[in-house]
Design an enzyme around this catalytic site. Structure first.
Site, PDB file in Angstrom:
ATOM      1  N   SER A 117     -37.426  65.566 -37.856  1.00  0.00           N
ATOM      2  CA  SER A 117     -36.791  66.862 -37.919  1.00  0.00           C
ATOM      3  C   SER A 117     -37.394  67.797 -38.850  1.00  0.00           C
ATOM      4  O   SER A 117     -38.212  67.427 -39.796  1.00  0.00           O
ATOM      5  CB  SER A 117     -35.279  66.585 -38.442  1.00  0.00           C
ATOM      6  OG  SER A 117     -34.678  67.716 -39.031  1.00  0.00           O
ATOM      7  N   TYR A 141     -30.116  63.378 -45.230  1.00  0.00           N
ATOM      8  CA  TYR A 141     -30.532  63.415 -43.719  1.00  0.00           C
ATOM      9  C   TYR A 141     -32.011  63.851 -43.749  1.00  0.00           C
ATOM     10  O   TYR A 141     -32.583  62.894 -43.014  1.00  0.00           O
ATOM     11  CB  TYR A 141     -29.794  64.434 -42.966  1.00  0.00           C
ATOM     12  CG  TYR A 141     -30.161  64.633 -41.626  1.00  0.00           C
ATOM     13  CD1 TYR A 141     -30.131  63.633 -40.507  1.00  0.00           C
ATOM     14  CD2 TYR A 141     -31.026  65.871 -41.090  1.00  0.00           C
ATOM     15  CE1 TYR A 141     -30.638  63.641 -39.391  1.00  0.00           C
ATOM     16  CE2 TYR A 141     -31.707  65.976 -40.000  1.00  0.00           C
ATOM     17  CZ  TYR A 141     -31.398  64.666 -39.026  1.00  0.00           C
ATOM     18  OH  TYR A 141     -32.003  64.920 -37.794  1.00  0.00           O
ATOM     19  N   LYS A 145     -35.167  61.025 -42.721  1.00  0.00           N
ATOM     20  CA  LYS A 145     -36.137  60.982 -41.653  1.00  0.00           C
ATOM     21  C   LYS A 145     -37.694  60.895 -42.315  1.00  0.00           C
ATOM     22  O   LYS A 145     -38.451  60.598 -41.531  1.00  0.00           O
ATOM     23  CB  LYS A 145     -36.153  62.406 -41.205  1.00  0.00           C
ATOM     24  CG  LYS A 145     -34.819  62.619 -40.315  1.00  0.00           C
ATOM     25  CD  LYS A 145     -34.854  61.782 -39.117  1.00  0.00           C
ATOM     26  CE  LYS A 145     -33.498  61.717 -38.001  1.00  0.00           C
ATOM     27  NZ  LYS A 145     -33.584  60.921 -36.865  1.00  0.00           N
TER      28      LYS A 145
HETATM   29  N1  LIG Z   1     -29.791  67.599 -32.206  1.00  0.00           N
HETATM   30  C1  LIG Z   1     -30.645  68.371 -32.997  1.00  0.00           C
HETATM   31  O1  LIG Z   1     -30.926  69.497 -32.951  1.00  0.00           O
HETATM   32  C2  LIG Z   1     -31.631  67.339 -33.680  1.00  0.00           C
HETATM   33  C3  LIG Z   1     -32.370  68.230 -34.571  1.00  0.00           C
HETATM   34  C4  LIG Z   1     -33.634  67.289 -35.367  1.00  0.00           C
HETATM   35  C5  LIG Z   1     -33.721  65.996 -35.351  1.00  0.00           C
HETATM   36  N2  LIG Z   1     -32.616  65.517 -34.342  1.00  0.00           N
HETATM   37  C6  LIG Z   1     -32.453  63.901 -34.071  1.00  0.00           C
HETATM   38  O2  LIG Z   1     -32.844  63.290 -33.066  1.00  0.00           O
HETATM   39  C7  LIG Z   1     -32.125  62.520 -32.618  1.00  0.00           C
HETATM   40  C8  LIG Z   1     -31.157  62.432 -31.632  1.00  0.00           C
HETATM   41  O3  LIG Z   1     -30.158  63.505 -31.999  1.00  0.00           O
HETATM   42  P1  LIG Z   1     -28.908  64.029 -30.969  1.00  0.00           P
HETATM   43  O4  LIG Z   1     -28.529  65.334 -31.298  1.00  0.00           O
HETATM   44  O5  LIG Z   1     -29.131  63.266 -29.648  1.00  0.00           O
HETATM   45  O6  LIG Z   1     -27.685  63.002 -31.955  1.00  0.00           O
HETATM   46  P2  LIG Z   1     -26.538  62.068 -31.394  1.00  0.00           P
HETATM   47  O7  LIG Z   1     -25.681  61.781 -32.175  1.00  0.00           O
HETATM   48  O8  LIG Z   1     -26.088  62.796 -29.815  1.00  0.00           O
HETATM   49  O9  LIG Z   1     -27.124  60.648 -30.794  1.00  0.00           O
HETATM   50  C9  LIG Z   1     -27.658  59.931 -31.607  1.00  0.00           C
HETATM   51  C10 LIG Z   1     -27.420  58.549 -30.827  1.00  0.00           C
HETATM   52  O10 LIG Z   1     -27.527  57.352 -31.530  1.00  0.00           O
HETATM   53  C11 LIG Z   1     -26.716  56.180 -31.540  1.00  0.00           C
HETATM   54  N3  LIG Z   1     -26.613  55.490 -32.653  1.00  0.00           N
HETATM   55  C12 LIG Z   1     -26.603  55.898 -33.985  1.00  0.00           C
HETATM   56  N4  LIG Z   1     -26.753  54.915 -34.760  1.00  0.00           N
HETATM   57  C13 LIG Z   1     -26.931  53.873 -34.101  1.00  0.00           C
HETATM   58  C14 LIG Z   1     -27.330  52.435 -34.259  1.00  0.00           C
HETATM   59  N5  LIG Z   1     -27.419  52.102 -35.597  1.00  0.00           N
HETATM   60  N6  LIG Z   1     -27.642  51.732 -33.481  1.00  0.00           N
HETATM   61  C15 LIG Z   1     -27.513  52.232 -31.998  1.00  0.00           C
HETATM   62  N7  LIG Z   1     -27.162  53.503 -31.781  1.00  0.00           N
HETATM   63  C16 LIG Z   1     -26.973  54.256 -32.521  1.00  0.00           C
HETATM   64  C17 LIG Z   1     -25.321  57.238 -31.319  1.00  0.00           C
HETATM   65  O11 LIG Z   1     -24.232  56.433 -30.955  1.00  0.00           O
HETATM   66  C18 LIG Z   1     -25.752  58.415 -30.540  1.00  0.00           C
HETATM   67  O12 LIG Z   1     -25.500  57.960 -29.062  1.00  0.00           O
HETATM   68  C19 LIG Z   1     -31.214  61.955 -34.063  1.00  0.00           C
HETATM   69  O13 LIG Z   1     -32.306  61.011 -34.606  1.00  0.00           O
HETATM   70  C20 LIG Z   1     -31.398  63.294 -34.758  1.00  0.00           C
HETATM   71  O14 LIG Z   1     -31.516  62.710 -36.061  1.00  0.00           O
HETATM   72  C21 LIG Z   1     -31.839  65.901 -33.679  1.00  0.00           C
END
Ligand SMILES: NC(=O)c1ccc[n+]([C@@H]2O[C@H](COP(=O)([O-])OP(=O)(O)OC[C@H]3O[C@@H](n4cnc5c(N)ncnc54)[C@H](O)[C@@H]3O)[C@@H](O)[C@H]2O)c1
Length: 329
Positions: A117, A141, A145
């Site tokens: 991120s 957070y 990362k």
């Molecule tokens: N959405 C954004 O704008 C954004 C920006 C920067 C980074 N990210 C990163 O991208 C990734 C995905 O983001 P997203 O928006 O799809 O989030 P999200 O919460 O929709 O998806 C994350 C998924 O991981 C699963 N999960 C969490 N912990 C788990 C575990 N211990 N075992 C198995 N499954 C687990 C959750 O159930 C969920 O389905 C994350 O790592 C997030 O930090 C997202």
């Protein structure tokens, strides 16, 4: 040969799964559904409900499906929650990921794409943000990362593992069948659209006194489909080049919250009432990616560079899926 997608029932992971499916590539989803939606899983594709830290389960999946690469999305991803409850962030995002990566390594899965991120930069010294800016996370957070990026960096030099850390800026938008559905929802575009749809009576904006052209924060919004294509490029890069890297993913353009709301009013043709609340402590005024490295290393060019297109796709998905995903047990 197959790709393991951890967190593939979440917002971004489900779009990457959809893209891999459309390209007839083999993949397996592992998600504990703590934050994801079972209804986002594509029918008749392999899906395991479980924790990334569950060594036995991960080993079983790797053996059964001949996993050779992994895209690691699974994490908690609410910045505010990480400040009030850092314990679960260090447990899940750091300890959980460490166990997971160790299992991958033991089973010889040595090509990993990691969801990082722009939070690793904290408040950047200059914008657009390049990958060589100093790391300075301002919340647990962002630290979670950065720690995993550092684990991957050390493992790459010690254990002949290759990884790409993709540092996303603000991911938004939807495909025809996959969109953003979180509860609670903290991301700005779904919240603006929920206000347009009268699910929220008023949209609260954190601060109108930031040092930006209109006083509201400026962010770089990248379409989730474009983001997904970068993951496919990264997986292919790992296979062909066998090199590690850390790469920003953003559009390279910034929009203030007020500009975003204006664009949402135009797309939805709805009234969107707003109010101003206090600034959030440590909120960077401007975050815009320099995406040159993604272009040169991954051959990636975002197709949805227009904010109205991104919003339109999110709005269409919302109208088609008023209650989000169905729960499939
Ligand atoms: N959405 C954004 O704008 C954004 C920006 C920067 C980074 N990210 C990163 O991208 C990734 C995905 O983001 P997203 O928006 O799809 O989030 P999200 O919460 O929709 O998806 C994350 C998924 O991981 C699963 N999960 C969490 N912990 C788990 C575990 N211990 N075992 C198995 N499954 C687990 C959750 O159930 C969920 O389905 C994350 O790592 C997030 O930090 C997202």
């Amino acid at each position: 040969m197959a790709i393991l997608i951890s967190g593939g029932a979440g917002y971004i992971g489900s779009v990457v799964a959809e893209l891999l499916h459309n390209k007839a590539r083999n993949f397996v989803v592992l998600d504990n559904l703590s934050r994801g939606n079972s209804g986002s899983i594509i029918k008749n594709t392999p899906f395991y409900i479980g924790n990334i830290a569950n060594k036995d389960l991960v080993e079983k999946i790797i053996d059964k499906h001949n996993i050779t690469q992994c895209i690691h999305f699974a994490a908690y991803a609410y910045v505010g929650e990480s400040v009030t409850n850092p314990q679960i962030y260090y447990e899940n995002n750091v300890t959980g990921s460490l166990h997971f990566i160790n299992t991958l390594l033991q089973k010889n899965v040595k090509q990993i794409v990691f969801s990082s991120s722009c939070a690793v930069y904290g408040i950047p010294k200059s914008v657009p943000v390049t990958e060589n800016q100093p790391f300075a996370p301002i919340n647990p957070y962002g630290w979670s990362k950065l720690i995993i990026e550092k684990v991957l960096e050390s493992y790459a030099s010690a254990y002949n593992l290759n990884y790409i850390a993709l540092r996303y800026f603000n991911v938004a938008g939807a495909t025809q069948s996959k969109g953003e559905y979180h509860s609670p929802e903290t991301h700005i575009i779904p919240n603006i659209l929920a206000t347009a749809n009268k699910e929220k009576s008023i949209l609260s904006i954190n601060g109108n006194d930031h040092p930006t052209h209109d006083g509201t924060t400026v962010r770089d919004y990248v379409h989730v489909y474009d983001l997904a294509t970068a993951h496919i490029n990264a997986i292919d890069y790992l296979q062909q080049e066998k090199k590690s890297n850390a790469i920003n993913l953003g559009n390279g353009k910034g929009h203030s919250i007020l500009e975003l709301i204006d664009a949402c009013r135009k797309v939805t043709q709805k009234d969107i009432p707003i109010e101003f609340a206090a600034r959030q402590q440590g909120d960077p005024p401007i975050l815009i990616a320099n995406n040159n490295k993604a272009k040169t290393v991954l051959g990636w060019t975002p197709q949805y560079s227009c904010i109205s297109e991104i919003i339109k796709s999110a709005w269409q998905w919302k109208i088609k899926h008023p209650n989000g995903y169905p729960c499939i047990s």
